[in-house]
Design an enzyme around this catalytic site. Structure first.
Site, PDB file in Angstrom:
ATOM      1  N   LYS A   1       0.737  -1.374  -0.080  1.00 60.11           N
ATOM      2  CA  LYS A   1      -0.053   0.075  -0.056  1.00 60.11           C
ATOM      3  C   LYS A   1       0.877   1.253  -0.067  1.00 60.11           C
ATOM      4  CE  LYS A   1      -4.268  -1.906   1.556  1.00 60.11           C
ATOM      5  NZ  LYS A   1      -4.992  -1.990   2.929  1.00 60.11           N
TER       6      LYS A   1
ATOM      7  N   ARG B   1      -3.440  -9.745   5.667  1.00 66.21           N
ATOM      8  CA  ARG B   1      -3.744  -9.967   4.394  1.00 66.21           C
ATOM      9  C   ARG B   1      -2.634  -9.499   3.546  1.00 66.21           C
ATOM     10  NH1 ARG B   1      -6.093  -6.813   0.112  1.00 66.21           N
ATOM     11  NH2 ARG B   1      -7.710  -7.685  -0.874  1.00 66.21           N
TER      12      ARG B   1
HETATM   13  C1  PT1 Z   1      -7.802  -4.468   3.774  1.00 64.50           C
HETATM   14  C2  PT1 Z   1      -8.137  -4.471   2.493  1.00 64.50           C
HETATM   15  C3  PT1 Z   1      -9.073  -5.314   1.843  1.00 64.50           C
HETATM   16  N1  PT1 Z   1      -7.437  -3.841   1.262  1.00 64.50           N
HETATM   17  C4  PT1 Z   1      -9.548  -5.744   4.178  1.00 64.50           C
HETATM   18  N2  PT1 Z   1      -9.790  -5.988   2.831  1.00 64.50           N
HETATM   19  C5  PT1 Z   1      -7.778  -3.799   0.218  1.00 64.50           C
HETATM   20  N3  PT1 Z   1     -10.139  -6.426   5.264  1.00 64.50           N
HETATM   21  C6  PT1 Z   1      -8.889  -4.653  -0.171  1.00 64.50           C
HETATM   22  C7  PT1 Z   1      -3.008   2.327  -0.919  1.00 64.50           C
HETATM   23  O1  PT1 Z   1      -3.068   3.171  -0.195  1.00 64.50           O
HETATM   24  O2  PT1 Z   1      -6.655  -3.793   4.204  1.00 64.50           O
HETATM   25  N4  PT1 Z   1      -8.516  -5.372   4.766  1.00 64.50           N
HETATM   26  N5  PT1 Z   1      -9.316  -5.350   0.736  1.00 64.50           N
HETATM   27  C8  PT1 Z   1      -6.935  -3.105  -0.720  1.00 64.50           C
HETATM   28  N6  PT1 Z   1      -7.113  -1.712  -0.591  1.00 64.50           N
HETATM   29  C9  PT1 Z   1      -6.104  -0.700  -0.871  1.00 64.50           C
HETATM   30  C10 PT1 Z   1      -6.157   0.588   0.051  1.00 64.50           C
HETATM   31  C11 PT1 Z   1      -5.237  -0.877  -1.813  1.00 64.50           C
HETATM   32  C12 PT1 Z   1      -5.188   1.645  -0.066  1.00 64.50           C
HETATM   33  C13 PT1 Z   1      -4.175   0.149  -1.589  1.00 64.50           C
HETATM   34  C14 PT1 Z   1      -4.355   1.214  -1.100  1.00 64.50           C
HETATM   35  O3  PT1 Z   1      -2.052   2.220  -1.987  1.00 64.50           O
END
Ligand code: PT1
Length: 259
Positions: free
Chosen positions: A204, A238
C-alpha cells in the site's frame, strides 16, 4: 490471508489472474506457501478506483470460487461490498465475507446472518473514489474503535455470533500516513472488542510513502508493518506475498509465544 484479485485494474496485480486457470494456480501457490485463507476480489477498492457493475463482479468471482471450492484445506473469502455477490459466492463455496464497507449496504447483514458465513468488518471513511481527499479525525484510534464497536453490535444483533466476526481498521481507507501509523500504534485497543483483528498493508501507499518505492518494491516494508501488527495482537494478515509474509510471521509468533 492471500490476496487473489480477479480484476483487470487492481493496483499491483491487476489483470494477472482474471482467468480461472491462472487464478487457481495462484491460489494453490499461496496455499502451498502457507496461506490459511484465500481472499477473492472482483472489485478494486484502492484509492480512486471506480465501482464495478453487479453482473461484471459476479462474472469475475463466481467461476473462480467454484473452482477453489474443490481445493482441500482452503478457507475461501469473498472480498465484496454487494449482498448479491456475497450470496452467490457463499452458494458457490466461499466460507467468509470480507467487506471493506462493514456490511453497511442494504441487505448485506442479512446475507451473512442467513447463510452462517463468517465476516470481516472493516473501517472505511468515505468511498474508494474520493476517500483520500483530506481525511480528518480528532482521534483516529478512538473513532475507528467506536465505528467497529457499532458495526459488531449491529451484526451480532442480527444473529451473527461474535465467534464468526473479525474486525479490521482498514489501513489506507480514508486515512493519511499519520492516521495509519497512529492506528498501527493503537492496534491493541481494537482487541478489546473481543474479535480477532485482521490487517492489510501489503504494497500500500503508506509503505510506499515511507520508502519512496513503487508497489512491487514494497515487500520488505510491508513485512515490517505486518510483524508490528502481529506483536500488537493482529491474528490475520492480508498479503499478496504469502511466502515471505508467512516466514516473517512464523518467526514473530515464536518470539511472542516464548514471552
Ligand atoms: C484491507 C483491504 C481489503 N485492502 C481488508 N480487505 C484492500 N479486510 C482490499 C493504497 O493506499 O486492508 N483489509 N481489501 C486493498 N485496498 C487498498 C487500500 C489498496 C489502499 C491500496 C491502498 O495504496
Amino acid at each position: 490471508m492471500g490476496v487473489l484479485n480477479v480484476t483487470p485494474d487492481s493496483f499491483s496485480d491487476g489483470g494477472l489472474y482474471t482467468d480461472v486457470d491462472s487464478a487457481l494456480a495462484q491460489a494453490r501457490a499461496m496455499i502451498a506457501a502457507g496461506a490459511a485463507v484465500i481472499d477473492v476480489g472482483g472489485e478494486s477498492t484502492r484509492p480512486g478506483a471506480r465501482s464495478v457493475p453487479l453482473d461484471e463482479e459476479l462474472d469475475r468471482v463466481v467461476p473462480v470460487i467454484a473452482a477453489l471450492a474443490e481445493l482441500p484445506d482452503a478457507i475461501i473469502s469473498i472480498d465484496t461490498r454487494k449482498p448479491e455477490v456475497m450470496r452467490a459466492a457463499l452458494a458457490a463455496g466461499a466460507h467468509m465475507v470480507n467487506d471493506v464497507n462493514a456490511l453497511r449496504a442494504p441487505g448485506a447483514v442479512a446475507a451473512v446472518a442467513e447463510t452462517g458465513a463468517a465476516v470481516c468488518l472493516m473501517h472505511m471513511r468515505g468511498e474508494p473514489e474520493s476517500m483520500q481527499q483530506q481525511p480528518q479525525y480528532s482521534d483516529v484510534v478512538a473513532e475507528v474503535h467506536s465505528f467497529l464497536q457499532q458495526r459488531v453490535a449491529a451484526v451480532t444483533g442480527a444473529g451473527v455470533p461474535l465467534e464468526r466476526i473479525l474486525i479490521d481498521p482498514g489501513f489506507g481507507f480514508g486515512k493519511t500516513l499519520q492516521h495509519n501509523l497512529a492506528l498501527l500504534n493503537g492496534l491493541g485497543r481494537l482487541s478489546t472488542l473481543g474479535c480477532p483483528v485482521l490487517v492489510g498493508f501489503s504494497r500500500k501507499s503508506m509503505i510506499g510513502e515511507l520508502l519512496d518505492a513503487p508497489p512491487l518494491s514494497r515487500l520488505h516494508g510491508s513485512q515490517a508493518a505486518a510483524v508490528m501488527a502481529v506483536a500488537a495482537g493482529a491474528r490475520l494478515v492480508r498479503s499478496h506475498d504469502v511466502g515471505p509474509t508467512e516466514q516473517a510471521l512464523r518467526v514473530a509468533s515464536a518470539v511472542l509465544g516464548a514471552g
